[in-house]
Design a protein around this motif. Structure first.
Motif, PDB file in Angstrom:
ATOM      1  N   PHE A   1       0.821  -1.218   0.000  1.00  5.94           N
ATOM      2  CA  PHE A   1       0.000   0.000   0.000  1.00  5.94           C
ATOM      3  C   PHE A   1       0.852   1.264   0.000  1.00  5.94           C
TER       4      PHE A   1
ATOM      5  N   PHE B   1      -0.507   0.917  -7.435  1.00  7.86           N
ATOM      6  CA  PHE B   1      -1.232  -0.025  -8.295  1.00  7.86           C
ATOM      7  C   PHE B   1      -2.693   0.416  -8.358  1.00  7.86           C
ATOM      8  N   ARG B   2      -3.386  -0.052  -9.389  1.00  2.00           N
ATOM      9  CA  ARG B   2      -4.763   0.373  -9.561  1.00  2.00           C
ATOM     10  C   ARG B   2      -5.632  -0.198  -8.435  1.00  2.00           C
TER      11      ARG B   2
ATOM     12  N   LEU C   1      -9.328   0.067  -2.027  1.00  2.00           N
ATOM     13  CA  LEU C   1      -9.032  -1.084  -1.185  1.00  2.00           C
ATOM     14  C   LEU C   1      -8.708  -0.642   0.243  1.00  2.00           C
TER      15      LEU C   1
ATOM     16  N   ILE D   1     -10.795  -1.486   3.717  1.00  2.00           N
ATOM     17  CA  ILE D   1     -10.199  -2.047   4.935  1.00  2.00           C
ATOM     18  C   ILE D   1     -10.540  -1.172   6.137  1.00  2.00           C
TER      19      ILE D   1
ATOM     20  N   ARG E   1       4.500  -4.458  -9.177  1.00  2.00           N
ATOM     21  CA  ARG E   1       3.050  -4.492  -9.009  1.00  2.00           C
ATOM     22  C   ARG E   1       2.565  -5.905  -8.715  1.00  2.00           C
TER      23      ARG E   1
ATOM     24  N   LEU F   1      -8.775 -11.230   6.055  1.00  2.40           N
ATOM     25  CA  LEU F   1      -9.863 -10.279   6.282  1.00  2.40           C
ATOM     26  C   LEU F   1     -11.160 -10.748   5.615  1.00  2.40           C
TER      27      LEU F   1
END
Lengths: 280, 298
Positions: free
Chosen positions: A97, A102-103, A108, A112, B13, B27
């Motif tokens: 993160f 990144f896309r 996201l 969370i 990536r 999660l």
């Protein structure tokens, strides 16, 4: 001139009275628990601020009448496992993160964060089914697993914030030397993340140590209970006579280590608590 | 060179998703899946001893819920608790933060004292206050009697009209420090020049607070209000430990758990849980949009 000095003096007195009131308000309830835990018999029902003849009878009683030592051990095991697991999962996620564009990164992260708003009771029946299906009912593993729902969101969030602030040059240099992402994370970033890991780990530990609803629902026997459940369910000879002395003794036993921990890591905790909130 | 760089970028990536996978997997397992199951159960008549064998009942559970006065009592208790405790915590927390922000000796000690209620487990706080508020032997009653404020001991916890206030008192004691620390963090980064300017303009301490301090710490206050409200809406431990499943104080979480575990009605309890989840989701959405709108205006 004189009137002004008198007014200043009164303001100062009022200010210190306010400070005294704040200290009394925050500290007295715990002080009273300590005092009560040292009294037995009739003295327990009196109001002297310093016990006349202090006794450790309540402390002995707590460990004799129930498996309180075992309960403490359970809490230590669960909290330590929760800290280790959530730090491992969170630090790898925080690297992704915090360092890689990144896309879908922002949605996201928000999802969370959204998990941290879940009321625990909203997942209770689904979690109960899952735990029974995994064969973990009435085991400490059920608690370690279910506690991830509230430790992961904030550990990921806080560690990501810290990870973002580390200088990019470090990573570039590592990549020039041909280090892969895993090596970069473990050799370059992890040593620098020490303070952040201590803070988040401590917050996760306290959260796990204090949790009540899951521990009450997913464990059944006295031997599997954690400390909060044990303290909530202490009963006396009859349902109408709660053994307050022993309840206070148990409360003091589990709270003193926490208070020591919090006072030692005061600065870090305050910065950890406010970092998430002020930046979020 | 460009090809190499983009190759590295692609590799990074891919690694990022690999790094995320374990956390996302856990999660999904402990949050996503159980939530979906709870919502699903709320449309069934599942029970705890036979969670697998259940029939579909459509909206039946929600209809029963809407007709149960105890449920609406729990909704009211929760909303009342959240509104009163959060208001008190924010006001009291701001006062304490302003005090702590003053230049004085022993400020570190004072801040340490503030962390004590925060560090104490909720269950322990509830027991400690349960003892202090005891109707016969509690120290609070002893003090009130000695001061002549009451003529006979008050049953704070047992008396239905007072019990919710007792719960609020414990929550305010336990969480005001958290609010105070948040506000204090905001206060400590305020520029001093503003206050010098205010003094020149003869604004006075009260004027300076409302004209300068309050607008500047409003973002921190909003964060505190949102965090605390979301926490207060799902409150469980305090009520359960202080007053058991008593109708007078039961929150939505207490009600839902009682149905789920004590009465083993998984379907019906899940309906109550789902309802609570929807309320919290709605409050979150409103809070986020309200926060955004305010931020845009400035």
């Amino acid at each position: 001139m004189r009137a002004r000095r008198v007014r200043r003096g009164i303001a100062r007195i009022l200010f210190w009275l306010l400070v005294a009131a704040i200290v009394l308000y925050t500290v007295f309830p715990f002080y009273w628990a300590v005092v009560s835990s040292l009294k037995t018999g009739g003295a327990l029902f009196g109001t002297e601020l310093v016990p006349r003849d202090p006794t450790l009878e309540n402390y002995v009683g707590v460990f004799r009448e129930q498996p309180f030592g075992r309960n403490i051990l359970n809490s230590v095991i669960v909290s330590a496992a929760v800290v280790a697991l959530s730090l491992f999962l969170a630090v790898t996620a925080a690297y992704a993160f915090g360092r890689v564009a990144f896309r879908g990164r922002t949605p996201l992260l928000l999802a969370i964060l959204g998990v941290s708003m879940f009321p625990q009771v909203a997942v209770l029946s689904g979690m109960f089914e899952l735990i029974r299906w995994l064969g973990l009912y009435n085991s400490l593993a059920s608690l370690v697993l279910s506690y991830m729902i509230f430790t992961l969101p904030f550990t990921v969030w806080v560690l990501t914030t810290f990870m973002r602030e580390l200088p990019a040059e470090l990573e570039e240099a590592a990549m020039m030397d041909g280090a892969g992402p895993w090596t970069t994370l473990t050799r370059i970033f992890l040593p620098l993340m020490g303070p952040a890991m201590v803070t988040t780990g401590l917050l996760a530990f306290i959260a796990a140590w204090n949790e009540f609803l899951f521990a009450l629902t997913f464990t059944l026997t006295n031997e599997m209970r954690t400390v909060p459940v044990a303290i909530a369910l202490i009963t006396g000879a009859s349902a109408f006579e709660l053994p307050w002395g022993r309840i206070m003794a148990a409360s003091v036993v589990v709270t003193v280590p926490l208070i020591v921990l919090v006072l030692v890591f005061q600065r870090r905790i305050v910065s950890g608590l406010t970092a998430g909130a002020v930046k979020g | 060179m460009a090809g190499l760089a983009s190759g590295l970028e692609r590799q990074r990536r891919r690694a990022a998703w690999l790094f995320l996978a374990p956390m996302l997997g856990v999660l999904a397992l402990v949050a996503g899946w159980p939530l979906l199951r709870t919502v699903y159960f709320s449309f069934t008549d599942a029970t705890l001893y036979d969670i697998g064998g259940h029939g579909f009942v459509g909206l039946g559970n929600f209809r029963l819920l809407a007709a149960d006065p105890n449920w609406w009592r729990a909704v009211w208790n929760t909303l009342f608790f959240a509104a009163v405790s959060v208001t008190l915590e924010v006001v009291l927390g701001t006062v304490i933060a302003l005090t702590l922000n003053a230049q004085m000796r022993g400020r570190g000690l004072l801040r340490a004292a503030m962390l004590i209620p925060w560090a104490i487990p909720t269950v322990v706080s509830a027991q400690m206050w349960g003892w202090m508020l005891h109707d016969q032997f509690g120290v609070v009653n002893a003090v009130l009697l000695a001061l002549g404020l009451v003529s006979e001991p008050v049953a704070f916890v047992a008396e239905p009209s007072l019990a919710l206030w007792a719960v609020i008192a414990v929550d305010v004691w336990k969480t005001t420090p958290f609010v105070a620390l948040l506000v204090l963090a905001a206060l400590q980064v305020l520029p001093k020049e503003l206050y010098e300017a205010a003094e020149v303009d003869g604004l006075g301490p009260v004027g300076a607070f409302f004209r300068i301090t309050l607008p500047l710490i409003r973002p921190a206050l909003m964060v505190a209000v949102i965090f605390r409200t979301l926490d207060a809406l799902r409150v469980f431990d305090l009520m359960f430990v202080l007053t058991g499943n008593s109708r007078a104080t039961a929150s939505m979480s207490v009600y839902a758990r009682q149905q789920l575990v004590d009465f083993q009605e998984v379907g019906y309890g899940s309906a109550a849980s789902t309802f609570l989840f929807l309320i919290i989701a709605a409050v979150t959405a409103v809070a986020i949009t309200a926060g955004r709108v305010r931020l845009d205006n400035r």
